[in-house]
Scaffold this motif. Structure first.
Motif, mmCIF file in Angstrom:
data_model
loop_
_atom_site.group_PDB
_atom_site.id
_atom_site.type_symbol
_atom_site.label_atom_id
_atom_site.label_comp_id
_atom_site.label_asym_id
_atom_site.label_seq_id
_atom_site.Cartn_x
_atom_site.Cartn_y
_atom_site.Cartn_z
ATOM 1 N N ASN A 14 7.087 7.745 17.752
ATOM 2 C CA ASN A 14 7.242 6.306 17.944
ATOM 3 C C ASN A 14 5.927 5.548 17.807
ATOM 4 O O ASN A 14 5.886 4.345 18.043
ATOM 5 N N GLU A 16 2.904 3.419 16.592
ATOM 6 C CA GLU A 16 2.783 2.331 15.627
ATOM 7 C C GLU A 16 1.396 2.356 14.997
ATOM 8 O O GLU A 16 0.626 1.404 15.103
ATOM 9 N N GLY A 18 -0.950 4.874 11.761
ATOM 10 C CA GLY A 18 -0.800 5.714 10.577
ATOM 11 C C GLY A 18 -0.245 7.099 10.818
ATOM 12 O O GLY A 18 0.621 7.574 10.082
ATOM 13 N N GLY A 20 1.647 8.121 13.188
ATOM 14 C CA GLY A 20 3.061 8.026 13.562
ATOM 15 C C GLY A 20 3.939 7.897 12.322
ATOM 16 O O GLY A 20 4.978 8.540 12.203
ATOM 17 N N GLU A 21 3.512 7.073 11.387
ATOM 18 C CA GLU A 21 4.274 6.903 10.151
ATOM 19 C C GLU A 21 4.271 8.190 9.339
ATOM 20 O O GLU A 21 5.267 8.535 8.698
ATOM 21 N N ARG A 24 6.950 10.371 10.777
ATOM 22 C CA ARG A 24 8.280 9.869 10.395
ATOM 23 C C ARG A 24 8.577 10.158 8.922
ATOM 24 O O ARG A 24 9.717 10.457 8.553
ATOM 25 N N ALA A 25 7.558 10.114 8.076
ATOM 26 C CA ALA A 25 7.748 10.453 6.666
ATOM 27 C C ALA A 25 8.136 11.925 6.509
ATOM 28 O O ALA A 25 8.976 12.266 5.670
ATOM 29 N N ARG A 28 11.819 12.168 7.354
ATOM 30 C CA ARG A 28 12.660 11.687 6.243
ATOM 31 C C ARG A 28 12.691 12.697 5.098
ATOM 32 O O ARG A 28 13.737 12.925 4.486
#
Length: 65
Positions: A14, A16, A18, A20-21, A24-25, A28
């Motif tokens: 969660n 917010e 780099g 964290g993203e 999440r990538a 995905r």
């Protein structure tokens, strides 16, 4: 593909920022590829300030000309 294999994904899900993203990538990508995965969400906040800048720490370990 071995159906008994998968991957562990760990990080600040969660967050917010780099990293964290990035986590999440990875989630995905695993979903898109159909790879089973388990999530280990880090809940502690990452350090945001250091008393000693990283380059000064490295300079003590690795001599930089």
């Amino acid at each position: 593909m071995n159906p008994n294999l998968g991957m562990n994904i760990a990080g600040y899900i969660n967050g917010e920022f780099g990293i964290g993203e990035g986590v999440r990538a990875n989630i995905r990508a695993a979903e898109a590829a159909g790879i089973p995965f388990a999530i280990n969400n880090f809940t502690r906040s990452p350090p945001t300030a250091r008393k000693t800048p990283p380059i000064k720490i490295l300079a003590k370990i690795i001599p930089i000309p």
